[in-house]
Design a protein around this motif. Structure first.
Motif, PDB file in Angstrom:
ATOM      1  N   ALA A   1       0.838  -1.206   0.000  1.00  0.00           N
ATOM      2  CA  ALA A   1       0.000   0.000   0.000  1.00  0.00           C
ATOM      3  C   ALA A   1       0.871   1.253   0.000  1.00  0.00           C
ATOM      4  CB  ALA A   1      -0.931  -0.006   1.209  1.00  0.00           C
ATOM      5  N   GLN A   2       1.957   1.238   0.765  1.00  0.00           N
ATOM      6  CA  GLN A   2       2.846   2.395   0.802  1.00  0.00           C
ATOM      7  C   GLN A   2       3.552   2.610  -0.530  1.00  0.00           C
ATOM      8  OE1 GLN A   2       5.158   2.858   4.588  1.00  0.00           O
ATOM      9  NE2 GLN A   2       4.007   1.008   5.130  1.00  0.00           N
ATOM     10  N   ILE A   3       3.923   1.527  -1.196  1.00  0.00           N
ATOM     11  CA  ILE A   3       4.580   1.650  -2.504  1.00  0.00           C
ATOM     12  C   ILE A   3       3.607   2.241  -3.523  1.00  0.00           C
ATOM     13  CG2 ILE A   3       5.497   0.289  -4.433  1.00  0.00           C
ATOM     14  CD1 ILE A   3       6.779  -1.484  -2.179  1.00  0.00           C
ATOM     15  N   ILE A   4       2.365   1.817  -3.467  1.00  0.00           N
ATOM     16  CA  ILE A   4       1.350   2.309  -4.400  1.00  0.00           C
ATOM     17  C   ILE A   4       0.992   3.772  -4.113  1.00  0.00           C
ATOM     18  CG2 ILE A   4      -1.095   2.057  -5.038  1.00  0.00           C
ATOM     19  CD1 ILE A   4      -0.646  -1.027  -4.629  1.00  0.00           C
TER      20      ILE A   4
ATOM     21  N   ARG B   1       7.713   8.371  -2.217  1.00  0.00           N
ATOM     22  CA  ARG B   1       9.036   8.213  -1.595  1.00  0.00           C
ATOM     23  C   ARG B   1       9.406   6.738  -1.430  1.00  0.00           C
ATOM     24  NH1 ARG B   1      12.437   7.614   2.354  1.00  0.00           N
ATOM     25  NH2 ARG B   1      13.965   9.146   2.975  1.00  0.00           N
ATOM     26  N   SER B   2       8.419   5.873  -1.246  1.00  0.00           N
ATOM     27  CA  SER B   2       8.676   4.437  -1.089  1.00  0.00           C
ATOM     28  C   SER B   2       9.198   3.803  -2.375  1.00  0.00           C
ATOM     29  CB  SER B   2       7.408   3.707  -0.644  1.00  0.00           C
ATOM     30  OG  SER B   2       7.015   4.147   0.622  1.00  0.00           O
TER      31      SER B   2
ATOM     32  N   ILE C   1       4.838  -4.594  -9.879  1.00  0.00           N
ATOM     33  CA  ILE C   1       4.468  -3.173  -9.974  1.00  0.00           C
ATOM     34  C   ILE C   1       5.538  -2.396 -10.742  1.00  0.00           C
ATOM     35  CG2 ILE C   1       3.895  -1.078  -8.670  1.00  0.00           C
ATOM     36  CD1 ILE C   1       2.969  -2.958  -6.372  1.00  0.00           C
ATOM     37  N   LEU C   2       6.804  -2.686 -10.441  1.00  0.00           N
ATOM     38  CA  LEU C   2       7.918  -2.026 -11.138  1.00  0.00           C
ATOM     39  C   LEU C   2       7.831  -2.282 -12.642  1.00  0.00           C
ATOM     40  CD1 LEU C   2      11.574  -1.919  -9.994  1.00  0.00           C
ATOM     41  CD2 LEU C   2      11.087  -2.668 -12.290  1.00  0.00           C
ATOM     42  N   ARG C   3       7.475  -3.497 -13.026  1.00  0.00           N
ATOM     43  CA  ARG C   3       7.359  -3.845 -14.438  1.00  0.00           C
ATOM     44  C   ARG C   3       6.238  -3.059 -15.112  1.00  0.00           C
ATOM     45  NH1 ARG C   3       4.667  -6.907 -17.437  1.00  0.00           N
ATOM     46  NH2 ARG C   3       3.374  -7.806 -15.817  1.00  0.00           N
ATOM     47  N   GLN C   4       5.146  -2.801 -14.377  1.00  0.00           N
ATOM     48  CA  GLN C   4       4.019  -2.055 -14.941  1.00  0.00           C
ATOM     49  C   GLN C   4       4.276  -0.543 -14.960  1.00  0.00           C
ATOM     50  OE1 GLN C   4       0.147  -3.173 -13.360  1.00  0.00           O
ATOM     51  NE2 GLN C   4       0.814  -5.301 -13.137  1.00  0.00           N
TER      52      GLN C   4
ATOM     53  N   ASN D   1       7.581  10.462  -9.805  1.00  0.00           N
ATOM     54  CA  ASN D   1       6.146  10.468 -10.084  1.00  0.00           C
ATOM     55  C   ASN D   1       5.431  10.632  -8.756  1.00  0.00           C
ATOM     56  OD1 ASN D   1       3.482   9.861 -10.624  1.00  0.00           O
ATOM     57  ND2 ASN D   1       3.878   7.853 -11.499  1.00  0.00           N
ATOM     58  N   ASN D   2       4.825  11.781  -8.533  1.00  0.00           N
ATOM     59  CA  ASN D   2       4.159  12.059  -7.258  1.00  0.00           C
ATOM     60  C   ASN D   2       2.724  11.571  -7.205  1.00  0.00           C
ATOM     61  OD1 ASN D   2       6.393  13.242  -6.013  1.00  0.00           O
ATOM     62  ND2 ASN D   2       6.010  15.167  -7.073  1.00  0.00           N
ATOM     63  N   LEU D   3       2.321  10.819  -8.203  1.00  0.00           N
ATOM     64  CA  LEU D   3       0.954  10.317  -8.255  1.00  0.00           C
ATOM     65  C   LEU D   3       0.853   8.927  -7.641  1.00  0.00           C
ATOM     66  CD1 LEU D   3       0.170  11.318 -11.949  1.00  0.00           C
ATOM     67  CD2 LEU D   3      -0.446  12.578  -9.865  1.00  0.00           C
ATOM     68  N   VAL D   4      -0.348   8.565  -7.249  1.00  0.00           N
ATOM     69  CA  VAL D   4      -0.637   7.205  -6.822  1.00  0.00           C
ATOM     70  C   VAL D   4      -0.553   6.326  -8.069  1.00  0.00           C
ATOM     71  CG1 VAL D   4      -2.469   5.699  -5.953  1.00  0.00           C
ATOM     72  CG2 VAL D   4      -2.129   7.968  -4.934  1.00  0.00           C
ATOM     73  N   ILE D   5       0.041   5.155  -7.943  1.00  0.00           N
ATOM     74  CA  ILE D   5       0.089   4.236  -9.075  1.00  0.00           C
ATOM     75  C   ILE D   5      -0.848   3.062  -8.766  1.00  0.00           C
ATOM     76  CG2 ILE D   5       2.383   4.890  -9.904  1.00  0.00           C
ATOM     77  CD1 ILE D   5       3.562   2.522  -8.417  1.00  0.00           C
ATOM     78  N   TRP D   6      -1.670   2.713  -9.734  1.00  0.00           N
ATOM     79  CA  TRP D   6      -2.649   1.632  -9.543  1.00  0.00           C
ATOM     80  C   TRP D   6      -2.293   0.472 -10.458  1.00  0.00           C
ATOM     81  CZ3 TRP D   6      -5.272   1.942  -5.337  1.00  0.00           C
ATOM     82  CH2 TRP D   6      -5.615   3.195  -4.820  1.00  0.00           C
ATOM     83  N   PRO D   7      -1.582  -0.531  -9.930  1.00  0.00           N
ATOM     84  CA  PRO D   7      -1.184  -1.655 -10.776  1.00  0.00           C
ATOM     85  C   PRO D   7      -2.376  -2.539 -11.144  1.00  0.00           C
ATOM     86  CG  PRO D   7      -0.549  -2.059  -8.514  1.00  0.00           C
ATOM     87  CD  PRO D   7      -1.094  -0.653  -8.566  1.00  0.00           C
TER      88      PRO D   7
END
Length: 190
Positions: A23-26, A30-31, A83-86, A154-160
């Protein structure tokens, strides 16, 4: 939103650590940086008391699986890799960084992943007897191997995507699977 969240796992801490860390990575950009990811592992896994010694008990000399052994940390790293791949430009670190963390969780000359808790690491005086993995990794000569050249903050939330077609088997390094399946520990540490 700045809202607080409470996560409680009834089955133990393993799945809770994975969920809170992912959840923190998404949610938290900073994570997705090298230092931020190190801080996340330090805070959520090491200081929270993930029993690395029990979960990563497999050794090159052992043909049997121990009762508490489970690839929980590897599963977490696999999820991060998915997630990194996406989102390849959203992470400051690369796949080599994740592989290196896996290898050092199982066999390391550093004290970072030794023991089952912070209290155990203090009793063993690992800070005085060993070097921290983070100190070694953050040396400029080493760091370049683990830095993603495509990174753009990227300061946005990422949704894998979790759709089955979006997920791949993480082959990473050929010895990752053999370590778990054959009870081997790779001697080729970075």
């Amino acid at each position: 939103e700045g809202a607080s969240v409470l996560i409680h796992g009834t089955e133990g801490t393993d799945s809770t650590l994975q969920v809170t860390s992912l959840a923190q990575i998404i949610l938290e950009p900073r994570s997705r940086t090298i230092r931020g990811f190190e801080a996340l592992i330090e805070r959520e896994w090491l200081q929270a008391g993930h029993p690395f010694q029990q979960r990563c008990a497999q050794s090159a000399y052992c043909n049997t699986k121990q009762k508490w052994e489970a690839p929980v940390f590897l599963l977490f790293l696999d999820c991060v890799w998915q997630i990194l791949r996406q989102f390849p430009c959203s992470f400051e670190f690369n796949e080599n960084f994740l592989i290196m963390l896996f290898e050092h969780a199982y066999a390391s000359q550093f004290g970072t992943f030794l023991g089952n808790s912070e209290s155990e690491r203090c009793k063993l005086k690992l800070q005085q007897k060993t070097m921290s993995l983070w100190s070694w990794v953050n040396q400029p000569s080493k760091l370049s191997k683990y830095t993603n050249p495509l990174f753009e903050a990227n300061n946005l939330v990422i949704w894998p995507s979790v759709a089955p077609q979006s997920l791949l088997l993480w082959e990473g390094k050929p010895c990752i699977l053999c370590k778990l399946l054959n009870g081997q520990v790779c001697t080729q540490l970075p």
